[in-house]
Design a protein around this motif. Structure first.
Motif, short mmCIF file in Angstrom:
data_model
loop_
_atom_site.label_atom_id
_atom_site.label_comp_id
_atom_site.label_asym_id
_atom_site.label_seq_id
_atom_site.Cartn_x
_atom_site.Cartn_y
_atom_site.Cartn_z
N GLY A 70 0.79 -1.22 0.00
CA GLY A 70 0.00 0.00 0.00
C GLY A 70 0.83 1.27 0.00
N LYS A 71 2.16 1.14 0.06
CA LYS A 71 3.04 2.31 0.02
C LYS A 71 3.63 2.44 -1.39
CE LYS A 71 4.22 2.09 4.95
NZ LYS A 71 3.27 1.01 5.32
N LYS A 72 4.34 3.54 -1.63
CA LYS A 72 4.82 3.80 -3.00
C LYS A 72 6.06 2.99 -3.35
CE LYS A 72 7.88 7.73 -2.13
NZ LYS A 72 8.29 9.07 -2.60
N CYS A 73 6.80 2.49 -2.36
CA CYS A 73 8.03 1.75 -2.63
C CYS A 73 7.75 0.28 -2.89
CB CYS A 73 8.99 1.88 -1.45
SG CYS A 73 9.42 3.59 -1.02
N GLN A 74 8.63 -0.36 -3.65
CA GLN A 74 8.49 -1.79 -3.94
C GLN A 74 9.80 -2.52 -3.64
OE1 GLN A 74 7.18 -2.29 -8.01
NE2 GLN A 74 5.27 -1.17 -7.68
#
Length: 202
Positions: A70-74
């Motif tokens: 759910g956050k922008k980083c992968q």
């Protein structure tokens, strides 16, 4: 990794040659995994990594992946090509291609079908008996030069973690953390790793 069908595949490039590019790398068909650092080929150990290496890498990747949901980083786990260009992003101008055990990328524009082009925000390398010089010296240098903001080194034998943080273009190191400590990331705010729990079954 799929190689480009239009290129003729090379089974064994000349390891003494030190000016290879990512374009060359795409033509290689080698049984063992290799990395390219400043144009020179470095073979990874032919044997599979030790069980504990895989255990710790998989567990840390799972922790990071769940935290980043759910956050922008992968988060990505090896094998995953990270290309570190100096000036040009063209394949023939890239001379460093590494496969970190784990990397976290927050600028998703750096991602393409081949992997990541440009410095990940965070890189984790888990030490093995045969790769310590690579992780502690050669990769340290290219990660610092290319702007990897945070570099974690995990030592399964010593049950320790060291975190390098990029400050004004240079790495500053934490102390070696071990069981009883909590490793915290400055790049992934809020991410914490309880080393008692992490190393419990190692």
């Amino acid at each position: 990794m799929e190689k480009e069908a239009s290129k003729s595949l090379v089974k064994e490039p000349d390891l003494s040659y030190g000016k290879y590019s990512y374009a060359d790398y795409l033509t290689w068909e080698m049984e063992e995994m290799v990395e390219l650092i400043k144009g020179k080929i470095f073979k990874k150990t032919a044997a599979a990594p030790r069980r504990i290496h895989q255990w710790l890498t998989g567990n840390l990747y799972t922790e990071m992946n769940l935290f980043l949901k759910g956050k922008k980083c992968q988060a990505y786990i090896a094998p995953f090509d990270v290309r570190l260009p100096v000036k040009s992003k063209k394949d023939e101008h890239i001379h460093t291609v590494v496969q970190p055990d784990i990397c976290v990328v927050c600028d998703l524009e750096k991602l393409d079908d081949k992997g990541c082009v440009g410095a990940p925000d965070l890189v984790v390398e888990v030490l093995s008996p045969g790769n310590k010089q690579m992780e502690l010296q050669r990769k340290y240098e290219v990660y610092e030069e290319s702007g990897v903001k945070e570099y974690w080194i995990v030592d399964p034998e010593g049950k320790t973690v060291l975190i390098y943080t990029l400050t004004q273009g240079k790495y500053s190191a934490s102390r070696w953390m071990t069981e009883g400590d909590v490793a915290r990331s400055s790049v992934i705010p809020g991410f914490e790793l309880d080393l008692d729990e992490f190393f419990k079954d190692a």
